[in-house]
Design an enzyme around this catalytic site. Structure first.
Site, PDB file in Angstrom:
ATOM      1  N   LYS A 295       6.745  -7.929 -40.792  1.00 21.72           N
ATOM      2  CA  LYS A 295       5.612  -7.845 -39.870  1.00 21.72           C
ATOM      3  C   LYS A 295       4.488  -8.757 -40.337  1.00 21.72           C
ATOM      4  O   LYS A 295       4.160  -8.774 -41.521  1.00 21.72           O
ATOM      5  CB  LYS A 295       5.095  -6.406 -39.815  1.00 21.72           C
TER       6      LYS A 295
ATOM      7  N   THR B 234       2.578  -0.897   9.133  1.00 16.74           N
ATOM      8  CA  THR B 234       2.572  -2.287   8.642  1.00 16.74           C
ATOM      9  C   THR B 234       1.659  -3.176   9.499  1.00 16.74           C
ATOM     10  O   THR B 234       1.045  -4.118   8.981  1.00 16.74           O
ATOM     11  CB  THR B 234       3.998  -2.864   8.640  1.00 16.74           C
TER      12      THR B 234
ATOM     13  N   ASN C  59      15.772  -6.910  10.343  1.00 17.35           N
ATOM     14  CA  ASN C  59      14.499  -7.525   9.976  1.00 17.35           C
ATOM     15  C   ASN C  59      14.316  -7.363   8.467  1.00 17.35           C
ATOM     16  O   ASN C  59      14.280  -6.250   7.960  1.00 17.35           O
ATOM     17  CB  ASN C  59      13.380  -6.814  10.753  1.00 17.35           C
TER      18      ASN C  59
ATOM     19  N   ARG D  80      10.340   7.864  -2.463  1.00 13.20           N
ATOM     20  CA  ARG D  80      11.674   8.141  -3.008  1.00 13.20           C
ATOM     21  C   ARG D  80      11.873   7.629  -4.439  1.00 13.20           C
ATOM     22  O   ARG D  80      12.860   7.953  -5.085  1.00 13.20           O
ATOM     23  CB  ARG D  80      12.744   7.563  -2.066  1.00 13.20           C
TER      24      ARG D  80
ATOM     25  N   ALA E 200      13.483  -6.917 -62.266  1.00 12.40           N
ATOM     26  CA  ALA E 200      13.965  -5.858 -61.374  1.00 12.40           C
ATOM     27  C   ALA E 200      13.217  -4.562 -61.664  1.00 12.40           C
ATOM     28  O   ALA E 200      12.847  -4.282 -62.793  1.00 12.40           O
ATOM     29  CB  ALA E 200      15.464  -5.659 -61.570  1.00 12.40           C
TER      30      ALA E 200
ATOM     31  N   ASP F 106       8.277  -5.025  -1.432  1.00 11.52           N
ATOM     32  CA  ASP F 106       9.418  -4.447  -2.156  1.00 11.52           C
ATOM     33  C   ASP F 106      10.727  -5.214  -1.940  1.00 11.52           C
ATOM     34  O   ASP F 106      11.794  -4.625  -1.874  1.00 11.52           O
ATOM     35  CB  ASP F 106       9.595  -2.971  -1.777  1.00 11.52           C
TER      36      ASP F 106
ATOM     37  N   ALA G 244       0.811  -1.218   0.000  1.00 12.47           N
ATOM     38  CA  ALA G 244       0.000   0.000   0.000  1.00 12.47           C
ATOM     39  C   ALA G 244       0.844   1.268   0.000  1.00 12.47           C
ATOM     40  O   ALA G 244       0.338   2.351  -0.291  1.00 12.47           O
ATOM     41  CB  ALA G 244      -0.934   0.003   1.207  1.00 12.47           C
ATOM     42  N   GLY G 245       2.122   1.114   0.327  1.00 12.72           N
ATOM     43  CA  GLY G 245       2.976   2.299   0.463  1.00 12.72           C
ATOM     44  C   GLY G 245       3.194   2.992  -0.866  1.00 12.72           C
ATOM     45  O   GLY G 245       3.040   2.408  -1.939  1.00 12.72           O
TER      46      GLY G 245
HETATM   47  C1  UD1 Z   1       9.831  -2.292   7.557  1.00 17.77           C
HETATM   48  C2  UD1 Z   1      10.023  -2.876   8.958  1.00 17.77           C
HETATM   49  C3  UD1 Z   1      11.510  -2.905   9.295  1.00 17.77           C
HETATM   50  C4  UD1 Z   1      12.230  -3.751   8.263  1.00 17.77           C
HETATM   51  C5  UD1 Z   1      11.952  -3.206   6.860  1.00 17.77           C
HETATM   52  C6  UD1 Z   1      12.512  -4.157   5.846  1.00 17.77           C
HETATM   53  C7  UD1 Z   1       8.045  -2.156  10.186  1.00 17.77           C
HETATM   54  C8  UD1 Z   1       7.517  -1.253  11.244  1.00 17.77           C
HETATM   55  N1  UD1 Z   1       9.341  -2.038   9.918  1.00 17.77           N
HETATM   56  O1  UD1 Z   1      10.318  -0.980   7.600  1.00 17.77           O
HETATM   57  O2  UD1 Z   1      11.718  -3.461  10.593  1.00 17.77           O
HETATM   58  O3  UD1 Z   1      13.618  -3.757   8.517  1.00 17.77           O
HETATM   59  O4  UD1 Z   1      10.533  -3.099   6.636  1.00 17.77           O
HETATM   60  O5  UD1 Z   1      12.421  -3.586   4.577  1.00 17.77           O
HETATM   61  O6  UD1 Z   1       7.319  -2.953   9.663  1.00 17.77           O
HETATM   62  N2  UD1 Z   1       3.042  -0.787   3.916  1.00 17.77           N
HETATM   63  C9  UD1 Z   1       1.677  -0.848   3.806  1.00 17.77           C
HETATM   64  N3  UD1 Z   1       0.912  -0.091   4.609  1.00 17.77           N
HETATM   65  C10 UD1 Z   1       1.424   0.733   5.545  1.00 17.77           C
HETATM   66  C11 UD1 Z   1       2.832   0.802   5.655  1.00 17.77           C
HETATM   67  C12 UD1 Z   1       3.618   0.029   4.829  1.00 17.77           C
HETATM   68  O7  UD1 Z   1       1.163  -1.588   2.979  1.00 17.77           O
HETATM   69  O8  UD1 Z   1       0.651   1.400   6.240  1.00 17.77           O
HETATM   70  C13 UD1 Z   1       3.870  -1.615   3.056  1.00 17.77           C
HETATM   71  C14 UD1 Z   1       4.804  -0.831   2.162  1.00 17.77           C
HETATM   72  O9  UD1 Z   1       4.204  -0.577   0.920  1.00 17.77           O
HETATM   73  C15 UD1 Z   1       5.998  -1.769   2.029  1.00 17.77           C
HETATM   74  C16 UD1 Z   1       5.991  -2.530   3.329  1.00 17.77           C
HETATM   75  O10 UD1 Z   1       4.699  -2.389   3.877  1.00 17.77           O
HETATM   76  O11 UD1 Z   1       5.844  -2.673   0.964  1.00 17.77           O
HETATM   77  C17 UD1 Z   1       7.029  -2.015   4.301  1.00 17.77           C
HETATM   78  O12 UD1 Z   1       6.756  -0.669   4.583  1.00 17.77           O
HETATM   79  P1  UD1 Z   1       7.919   0.403   4.707  1.00 17.77           P
HETATM   80  O13 UD1 Z   1       7.297   1.712   4.968  1.00 17.77           O
HETATM   81  O14 UD1 Z   1       8.829   0.286   3.560  1.00 17.77           O
HETATM   82  O15 UD1 Z   1       8.606  -0.108   6.044  1.00 17.77           O
HETATM   83  P2  UD1 Z   1      10.104   0.119   6.425  1.00 17.77           P
HETATM   84  O16 UD1 Z   1      10.218   1.444   7.058  1.00 17.77           O
HETATM   85  O17 UD1 Z   1      10.966  -0.192   5.301  1.00 17.77           O
HETATM   86 MG    MG Z   2      10.855  -0.206   3.207  1.00 19.52          MG
END
Ligand code: UD1
Ligand code: MG
Length: 528
Positions: free
Chosen positions: A357, A85, A176, A19, A429, A109, A14-15
């Site tokens: 084609k 998350t 993690n 960047r 030709a 990701d 959902a993020g």
């Molecule tokens: C998260 C972990 C971190 C870990 C890292 C690995 C948490 C709190 N932290 O951090 O410990 O080392 O991943 O990459 O989980 N997403 C949603 N909804 C939300 C927030 C995030 O779907 O409300 C999704 C994002 O799209 C992404 C994933 O969850 O695919 C991780 O979110 P992101 O914001 O990248 O977490 P990090 O800060 O990287």
């Molecule tokens: Mg991340």
């Protein structure tokens, strides 16, 4: 026999991926044949989950549309606001019937994750009957990632986000990876207890570990063998570096199965491509999509193949092909462009500066140079003269040209479709073929040449051309005067060269072709 665990996969997507600075949601960025999301889903595929939930938010419509294409059985669940998350997983589980078993959560990701690693994590988790297991990795640079905090016995105590960590915790290099296995019942329970008491004011999924641990539940860490698999993607620089890592992984795997890559660093093979044994891929080559390269085929250098099938022993050199089929032993290029539904049968040839084609080129037939073949069917063992155009478009509709087998068309022909050249037919030709040429006939369609003697000397007097012409005339005159026999020979030569250049009706052409030994017969293109 223990009951197999019910498995639910939850992918967090959902993020926004701020960047990336893109209108495309981060998880839809492509990486060697799949989107980031596609890679994650295929890493989870061997789990044969009973249900797969994808949490969507930013660009939800685009992500949903993509899921319909690549994973129609997955359920997209909308997280309208990205509140963390933990919140995302809570929403995902609210959308599916309550149940037991294992919930596998994967950040959307982490495209380099291998199915084997997800499998090992889940197996370890289920065998240990743990409440929660996190995939961890020791990394050279843990900046920005959650740290694995262990107690003095080495057991997981909690996961701390960098922004919430103290100096000692920040020094930890075990991170993690964002991939977890949970016991469904205990996960639901813990999710209900998450707080937002952290630097970001979000519900952290990672806090589930601390909560379960405090409640005396068994939590575990599964360490990834190769930390590269756990690399996330936050911007386009990281995406490019993931692409290089994946390229190396894919290339190495193909070389180990018996494919030669002459320059692996400049060879980019999508994960969806297949190559047979003893195929050779030369440098600067991209193989994309559903491309298949047959045994012993040679592809490259400087070739891009998209969704293209290359038969056994074929060769494709410095060319671009999309949606094409190249038969066994066929040859393409250098500098050919094969467009969708270009089909070359076995041992056919498409040579230099040739575009094809929606056309079939029959077995052993050749289109060697400078030609556009559009909407055509060419039979077997035919030769298309250089610089020909299959004129397929009347401005409104496309039409087909049919060339039979063993046909030989002259250089610089226009085939104005719809039109047909029969088996064994020839064309002269420079012909514009608008009417069918029956089998075995010679089709001639061009104006007779006319030479206006002395034109340059009269009309361009004083130019270098006129002077050159005058010198040639004078020399000829001198020769004539000097040697009557020689003059006779010169006359013969002139006759022969005129015959070669001016054949303009079939009767004359046949006679003259014999005279000059076939080298200049109009139907012989001399361009094989
Ligand atoms: C998260 C972990 C971190 C870990 C890292 C690995 C948490 C709190 N932290 O951090 O410990 O080392 O991943 O990459 O989980 N997403 C949603 N909804 C939300 C927030 C995030 O779907 O409300 C999704 C994002 O799209 C992404 C994933 O969850 O695919 C991780 O979110 P992101 O914001 O990248 O977490 P990090 O800060 O990287
Ligand atoms: Mg991340």
């Amino acid at each position: 026999m223990p009951q197999p665990h019910l498995r639910t996969v939850v992918v967090l997507a959902a993020g926004e991926g701020k960047r990336m600075k893109s209108t495309l949601p981060k998880v839809l960025h492509p990486l060697l044949g799949r989107t980031l999301l596609g890679h994650v889903l295929s890493a989870a595929a061997p789990l044969a989950a009973d249900r797969t939930v994808v949490v969507v938010g930013h660009g939800a419509d685009q992500v949903r549309a993509h899921l319909t294409e690549i994973a129609p059985d997955a359920t997209p669940v909308l997280q309208a606001e990205q509140l963390g998350t933990g919140h995302a997983v809570r929403i995902a589980l609210d959308a599916v019937p309550e149940g037991t078993g294992t919930v596998v959560v994967i950040n959307g990701d982490v495209p380099l994750l291998r199915p084997e690693t997800v499998g090992a994590l889940v197996t370890a988790h289920e065998e240990a009957a743990a409440a929660a297991t996190v995939l961890a990795a020791e990394v050279p640079d843990p900046t920005g990632l959650g740290r694995i905090v262990r107690d003095s016995d080495g057991r997981l105590e909690q996961i701390v986000e960098e922004r919430d960590a103290d100096a000692a915790q920040r020094a930890i290099r075990e991170i993690n990876a964002g991939i977890y296995a949970f016991d469904a019942v205990r996960l639901r329970d813990a999710l209900g207890k998450l707080s937002t008491d952290n630097d970001q004011g979000e519900e952290y999924l990672t806090d589930v570990f601390g909560l379960l641990r405090s409640a005396g539940e068994p939590v575990a860490v599964h360490v990834a063998v190769d930390h590269v698999e756990t690399l996330g993607c936050n911007d386009r620089v990281e995406l490019a570096s993931l692409r290089r890592l994946l390229r190396d992984r894919v290339n190495e795997a193909w070389m180990r199965t018996g494919v030669s890559l002459l320059d692996p660093v400049t060879t980019w093979i999508d994960v969806t491509v297949a190559l047979d044994r003893d195929a050779v891929v030369d440098q600067n080559t991209q193989l994309r999509g559903a491309t298949v390269v047959g045994a012993g085929a040679l592809v490259g250098p400087d070739v891009t193949l998209v969704d293209t099938i290359v038969g056994e022993g074929a060769s494709v050199v410095r060319s671009h092909a999309v949606g094409a089929e190249v038969g066994a032993g066929a040859s393409v290029g250098p500098y050919a462009y094969l467009r969708p539904a270009a089909r070359l049968a076995d041992k056919a040839k498409v040579g230099t500066f040739v575009e094809v084609k929606n056309s079939e080129i029959g077995a052993g037939s050749k289109v060697p140079h400078l030609t556009y073949v559009g909407d055509a069917t060419i039979g077997e063992q035919s030769n298309i003269g250089a610089a020909s155009v299959f004129v397929n478009y009347d401005g409104v509709n496309k039409h087909r040209t049919v060339i039979g087998s063993h046909a030989r068309t002259g250089a610089d022909n226009m085939f104005v479709a719809p039109v047909e050249v029969g088996d064994g037919a020839y064309t002269a030709a420079g012909s514009v073929i608008v009417d069918d040429v029956p089998p075995g006939a010679m089709g001639v369609a061009r104006a007779r040449q006319r030479n206006i003697e002395g034109w340059v000397v009269m009309r361009r007097a004083g130019t270098a051309a006129a002077e050159a012409a005058q010198r040639a005339r004078d020399a000829k005159g001198a020769q004539r005067a000097g040697d009557a026999k020689g003059a006779q020979r010169a006359g013969d030569a002139k006759g022969a060269s005129e015959a070669a250049g001016t054949a303009s009706d079939s009767e004359a052409m046949h006679g003259r072709a014999e005279t000059v030994g076939g080298a200049s017969g109009a139907g012989d293109t001399a361009t094989e």
